[in-house]
Each structure stands twice: as C-alpha cells, then as structure tokens.
Design an enzyme around this catalytic site. Structure first.
Site, mmCIF file in Angstrom:
data_model
loop_
_atom_site.group_PDB
_atom_site.id
_atom_site.type_symbol
_atom_site.label_atom_id
_atom_site.label_comp_id
_atom_site.label_asym_id
_atom_site.label_seq_id
_atom_site.Cartn_x
_atom_site.Cartn_y
_atom_site.Cartn_z
ATOM 1 C CG HIS A 183 -0.440 0.059 2.492
ATOM 2 N ND1 HIS A 183 0.171 -1.016 3.104
ATOM 3 C CD2 HIS A 183 -0.377 1.082 3.361
ATOM 4 C CE1 HIS A 183 0.578 -0.647 4.301
ATOM 5 N NE2 HIS A 183 0.264 0.614 4.493
ATOM 6 C CE LYS A 202 4.546 -1.461 -4.390
ATOM 7 N NZ LYS A 202 4.499 -1.790 -5.832
ATOM 8 C CG ASP A 298 1.036 -5.713 -13.511
ATOM 9 O OD1 ASP A 298 0.065 -6.112 -14.202
ATOM 10 O OD2 ASP A 298 0.934 -5.466 -12.297
HETATM 11 N N1 LIG Z 1 4.074 7.595 -6.583
HETATM 12 C C1 LIG Z 1 2.779 7.465 -6.292
HETATM 13 N N2 LIG Z 1 2.002 8.540 -6.118
HETATM 14 C C2 LIG Z 1 0.687 8.396 -5.832
HETATM 15 N N3 LIG Z 1 0.054 7.212 -5.709
HETATM 16 C C3 LIG Z 1 0.778 6.098 -5.881
HETATM 17 C C4 LIG Z 1 2.167 6.152 -6.185
HETATM 18 N N4 LIG Z 1 2.607 4.883 -6.304
HETATM 19 C C5 LIG Z 1 1.544 4.089 -6.084
HETATM 20 N N5 LIG Z 1 0.437 4.800 -5.838
HETATM 21 C C6 LIG Z 1 -0.911 4.276 -5.592
HETATM 22 O O1 LIG Z 1 -0.822 3.042 -4.929
HETATM 23 C C7 LIG Z 1 -1.369 1.992 -5.707
HETATM 24 C C8 LIG Z 1 -0.573 0.718 -5.504
HETATM 25 O O2 LIG Z 1 0.758 0.908 -5.877
HETATM 26 P P1 LIG Z 1 1.501 -0.169 -6.740
HETATM 27 O O3 LIG Z 1 0.793 -0.357 -8.019
HETATM 28 O O4 LIG Z 1 2.931 0.198 -6.831
HETATM 29 O O5 LIG Z 1 1.307 -1.434 -5.792
HETATM 30 P P2 LIG Z 1 1.157 -2.974 -6.082
HETATM 31 O O6 LIG Z 1 0.689 -3.580 -4.841
HETATM 32 O O7 LIG Z 1 2.430 -3.484 -6.637
HETATM 33 O O8 LIG Z 1 0.028 -3.004 -7.192
HETATM 34 P P3 LIG Z 1 -0.595 -4.221 -8.033
HETATM 35 O O9 LIG Z 1 -1.749 -4.712 -7.283
HETATM 36 O O10 LIG Z 1 -1.010 -3.541 -9.295
HETATM 37 O O11 LIG Z 1 0.476 -5.175 -8.266
HETATM 38 C C9 LIG Z 1 -1.341 2.507 -7.125
HETATM 39 O O12 LIG Z 1 -2.309 1.913 -7.928
HETATM 40 C C10 LIG Z 1 -1.605 4.002 -6.910
HETATM 41 O O13 LIG Z 1 -2.976 4.265 -6.797
HETATM 42 CA CA LIG Z 2 -0.175 -1.563 -9.396
#
Ligand SMILES: Nc1ncnc2c1ncn2[C@@H]1O[C@H](COP(=O)(O)OP(=O)(O)OP(=O)(O)O)[C@@H](O)[C@H]1O
Ligand SMILES: [Ca+2]
Length: 624
Positions: A183, A202, A298
C-alpha cells in the site's frame, strides 16, 4: 479488508446464485478459477473505488438489456463482483434488447474496464500458495511472521541492506493507494532536500514475503526503479528504506490519480486526440525501459498515474513489482501480469519485451472504445479470448474511429509477437505522426542488424531487394533510427552503435547485459553501412508480412531480386541456409525454378521468412 462477495453482475437480477460458481454457456471452466477470486480480491480496492462517484454501472448494463444496479450495493473492487459484468464473451453481442436506449453513450456490449487482478498462478507462486489444487481460502496470510519458507528448510533472508532510518527522515500520512502487493501512503520529508516536500511511500510488508521469489521481487523492484529514475514518464524514486516490518520505497508523489480512474470518469472513452497524447507517453517510457533491458510485465491503466490533477499532466509509469531484466535474446517463461492485459506468448511461456507492447495495445483499445478487447468472466475465459478471439472493431464506436487508429491498435494486438510493432516503431506510426514526438533508439534495430551481419550473401541480397521495395512511410522509422546512430558522411559502423547505446545507458542496462549485444556486432568494426544497407539490415520480415500491402511489397521486392540478387542455387544450399535436413528437400524443390535453377517467387518469400518447417526430423529454426 473485504473478502470478495461474488454476487451481482448484470444477470444478478435473474439468477440468485453466486456468480463465480455458475458455469456459463461459453465457459466450461469455473471451479478452480472461481475459487481463486476470493484470494486475489483481498486487496482493498473497494476503498479506492468507492471514492470514485463516476463509476456508474448504469449505461453499460442498460445497453445489455439488464436492469441497472444501485451502485451502493455493488462493490466494484473485484472482477467477480464488478457491477459491469457482462454475460457475453468477447466477440459475442447481445441480441437487440427493448431496454436499449437510443442515443446512450454506451451502446457497446462490454463493460467498461474495472481494476485488473494479477494472474492467479503469478500470485500463488509469489505468495507461496499452491499452484495445484484448490487455493487457500481466505485472505492472504498477513501475519505469517515465520522466518521459514514453505519447505521449512532454510530461513528466508529478509534483510535488504537499505538504510533503516525511514521514520527519522519522513513523516507518514494517509494512505493514497493500495495494490495487491503493497500500500502507498502520502508522506513528508523531515529534513534535507525533501524537507516539507510531499512524497509517496510504497510500503511492502515483510510478513507478506513468504517465498524467496517474493523477496527477490522486491529487491528487483527497488533496483529497477532506482536505475530507471530520470525518464519524464517514469515515477522518480528518491530512496528505499527498511525496518523489521516493512520495506519503504520513497517516490515522487503523483497527485493526478490513476489512468483507469480518468478513463472511467470520462465515461470510458477518450477522443482520439486525447488518446494519442496518452499513448505517446506510454510508448516513449516503455521504449526507454526496453532499451535498458527492462520488461515491465504489468502494464495496465492502474499502473499509470498522472503527476498532477491537470488535464494535460504528464503520465508516469509506476509499479515495477513484476518487472525483470532481460537480455537481448532471452525469453522469459513465468506467467505474470494481469489477465486482461496479458499477451498470448506470455501464456505460452516464451516471451520478451513485445508482451508489454501487447498490453499497450489493450490499453489503447480501451481508450478508444471504452471496452476491453478480451473479456470473459473467468480467468481461463479471458486467456482463451486472448489466445483465440479477434477483438471487435465493427461495433460502435469503431466505425467513427479513424483508419489509422484502428491499424495502429491492430498492429499492437497481433497475436504473433514477431509481427507486432516495437515501442519506438509505434511512435512513428501514421496515427501518431502529428504528435511530433522524439523517437527513441530502438533495441530491435540492434537485434536485427546482429542477425543481418551473420546472414549469408544470398540472404543479404534477398533483404536488400526487399528494403528497396519499402514505401516512404516505412522508411520514416528507419531514417529516424539511422539518424540516432549519428552517421558520419552517411556511414555507420560499430562505433556508432556503441556510442548510441552508451549515450542512453542507465545502470539497468549493465544489469540486463544489453551492451553484450555489442560484442555480437563486432564484425561491423571492419565494415561500415550506408543507409541503404542499414535498411536491409534493420527490416523485420515478420512485421512486413503483417502489413496489408505485403503482397504488393513482396512482388516488388522479387522484381528487384530478379534484377540484382537472384542466382542459381540448389536444394542442398537452401536447406543449409534454412538449417533443415534432407527431409525438407522435396519441399524445397518447389522453391527453385526448373527453367534456370534460381529462386522462384514462392521460394524467395519463403526464404526471406526463414520458415519453420514442421516435420519431426526437421529442426526448427528462427532467424531472430
Ligand atoms: N508515486 C505514487 N504517487 C501516488 N500514488 C501512488 C504512487 N505509487 C503508487 N500509488 C498508488 O498506490 C497503488 C498501488 O501501488 P503499486 O501499483 O505500486 O502497488 P502494487 O501492490 O504493486 O500493485 P498491483 O496490485 O497492481 O500489483 C497505485 O495503484 C496508486 O494508486
Ligand atoms: Ca499496481
């Protein structure tokens, strides 16, 4: 965290049974995939989705002749629970229904895009579930906390070597987004350069890293993000930290939200003009990644964020959590990504960077018409559609979409990855030509030139004849690439290839060993190429074959070949050229003209293609 409540769908009014367990007429698959929904939908997307008041299921459901649902009762966070469910598989249209309202925005049979979920096998592998049998029920284990991996043999090393003083440097704020793997929170720098600056962090929980693969994924994500930081369409990574509980990736904050939300807030569609500016940005950053030897794996509208809330804010690619380094000739085989966006060759477990291009094709299709090109209710149904179905280009709004746009999308969604345009090529496609974008150096050129300089003289002559049959349109891309190699007096040699590559090199390129390709270009240190020869070297026969004009190009090419390249040859020679054994002789006989022993038109085109002859005792051979 919401468990998947797999009710509803447009047909929920008619059936009271659970949507995920009803075998549909078009999809014989249900049990295992349906069961997996409960695992992957524990991602909390609902939180985010509910913030989007524009996501209304109405129009599409109405177009399908079903009653609209009130959005409050339908969490749209998971695929199985999406209010946009259509009972129709890709390519199948509902029969005209009395409920259809003329003049409605959505007369399109498919639901607007909803958040994509990761492909099940990928999640299981990375999260340590079992790939066979019924997946674990319930949420993904969060408090495993154990230091042992599945087999229990070796404790997992969860130290990354990142600084541990995150809390001293940043003040954490509210959550801004959530994915399947982590998150993301708003935060503020406490000192130094980023003092009082807003950033995004993140946060990836170490407790969720239950396999060596998942740990490696995080390590690689940070490495890739850091080394690619710098492109204007790539989220800037400031720092990475860790403590006993989490890994923290500090990034530039993108305040404009996800591309997916903008698509939905526009009613599922972009004008061509607006779509173009999005697509150009996606292609330019992906071309950059590919040149560095990084494949994203992805690409989807959730992984592109806008830097600010402005309409024309720059688009930033995020989430390299599934990305990998790839050597120029390497094929990857693990199935990762999100079902709607996954390329056929990924499902066949042999793929390279072209898989990303397919995903951009899917996104472009969605931008232009508001629906997904490959759609079904279950994961396996989507896969089947990706592998076999031709996307619909006939129904509204496609008739009003320009021919260039349709051609563009079709050339990204070619099921044969060799026939797909590369990212740099796509930027020179007629549809995008009015965007005046700078075209980046194309790694594909290096691969093609590499095989050209190893080709026999007959093959080179065949390619030269072909390159002379190209039209001005096709030459635009080649001319751009030639210019990027900085010719001296109209010639290029090994030095030019080296300099151009190193001018663009990031740390990622060292890791992916892209420069190794330069060793293979060594023969060029003694020669040089003018533009004409460069064209022969850098054309892809597979891509040309995919063109509508191919027959015309081929016959013109053969005319050229007859004048300056065709010569007496033999079945044995051709077999050697094609790397096939005597079993192919009878077939190859047809390629040679009886009258003079030279290649016939058929022989010429087959020879160019470097056919894969299918026979048990013939070797498969691709000229790559
Ligand atoms: N630099 C950022 N600025 C603002 N919001 C962000 C940023 N990075 C990520 N987010 C928000 O957080 C969410 C989750 O980030 P990210 O996609 O990197 O995580 P993930 O758990 O790897 O995702 P996925 O389920 O697609 O694999 C993004 O979809 C976005 O809404
Ligand atoms: Ca993502």
């Amino acid at each position: 965290m919401g468990q998947c409540c797999s009710k509803t769908g447009p047909d929920a009014g008619h059936k009271s049974s659970n949507n995920t367990t009803v075998p549909s007429s078009f999809d014989d698959y249900s049990a295992s995939t349906a069961g997996t929904d409960s695992v992957v939908s524990t991602n909390g997307r609902n939180h985010r989705r509910q913030q989007n008041p524009n996501v209304s299921p109405g129009p599409s459901s109405a177009a399908n002749g079903h009653h609209s649902h009130s959005s409050k009762s339908t969490p749209a966070h998971s695929f199985a629970a999406s209010p946009f469910q259509s009972p129709y598989p890709a390519g199948v249209r509902p029969s005209p229904s009395p409920a259809r309202t003329p003049g409605r925005k959505f007369r399109w049979p498919f639901p607007p895009p909803s958040p994509a979920k990761p492909i099940m096998s990928a999640i299981l592998k990375r999260r340590g579930g079992t790939a066979t049998g019924k997946p674990k029920e319930g949420p993904i284990p969060e408090d495993h906390g154990g230091e042992e991996n599945e087999g229990g043999e070796r404790p997992l090393d969860k130290s990354f070597g990142y600084p541990k003083n995150f809390a001293a440097k940043y003040e954490l704020g509210k959550e801004v987004g959530r994915g399947h793997f982590g998150h993301t929170c708003w935060a503020k720098g406490k000192k130094g350069e980023l003092k009082n600056q807003p950033v995004a962090v993140k946060i990836i929980s170490k407790a969720k890293m239950t396999t060596a693969i998942s740990i490696e994924d995080v390590r690689r994500e940070v490495k890739i993000l850091k080394s690619l930081s710098g492109h204007r369409n790539l989220v800037k990574c400031h720092d990475a930290f860790e403590d006993a509980q989490n890994v923290y990736i500090v990034m530039e904050l993108c305040e404009g939200g996800e591309l997916l939300d903008r698509i939905l807030s526009r009613g599922g569609r972009y004008t061509e003009k607006d779509a173009k500016s999005i697509v150009v940005q996606m292609l330019s950053v992906v071309a950059f990644c590919h040149l560095q030897g990084v494949v994203h794996r992805d690409l989807k509208p959730e992984n592109f964020l806008f830097a600010t809330k402005d309409e024309d804010a720059p688009l930033k690619i995020i989430d390299f959590g599934l990305s990998d380094f790839i050597k120029p000739d390497q094929r990857l085989n693990d199935i990762v990504g999100s079902a709607y966006y996954v390329a056929p060759e990924v499902l066949h477990r042999s793929y390279s960077v072209e898989g990303d291009i397919w995903s951009i094709g899917v996104i472009t299709y969605i931008l232009l018409c508001g629906s997904r090109p490959f759609w079904a209710r279950t994961e396996s149904g989507i896969f089947r559609s990706v592998l076999r179905a031709d996307p619909n280009f006939d129904d509204s709004p496609w008739p009003s979409v320009s021919a260039e746009a349709k051609d563009f999308v079709k050339r990204l969604l070619n099921k044969d990855h060799r026939k797909r345009m590369s990212a740099a090529q796509a930027l020179t496609h007629p549809w995008l030509r009015d965007q005046n974008c700078t075209v980046p150096l194309d790694i594909l050129i290096y691969k093609l030139v590499k095989s050209y300089i190893r080709a026999t003289s007959l093959k080179r002559a065949a390619l030269r004849a072909l390159s002379k049959a190209l039209t001005e349109d096709e030459l635009i891309y080649l001319r751009d690439q030639f210019k990027l190699l900085d010719p001296e007096d109209g010639f290029i040699s090994l030095k030019n290839f080296k300099t151009a590559l190193l001018r663009n090199a990031s740390d990622a390129m060292m890791e992916s060993r892209v420069p190794e390709i330069l060793n293979f270009l060594e023969p060029l240190s003694l020669q040089s190429m003018d533009f004409e020869e460069f064209c022969a070297a850098a054309i892809s026969i597979y891509q040309l074959e995919a063109l509508e004009k191919w027959e015309h190009i081929a016959s013109k090419a053969y005319e050229n070949f007859e004048i300056e390249g065709n010569r007496v040859t033999s079945v044995e020679e051709i077999a050697k050229e094609m790397n096939v054994g005597p079993a192919a002789y009878s077939l190859l006989k047809d390629w040679i003209r009886d009258s003079d022993g030279k290649l016939s038109f058929l022989g010429y085109t087959k020879f160019l293609h470097g056919v894969t002859l299918r026979s048990s005792n013939m070797r498969h051979h691709h000229h790559q």
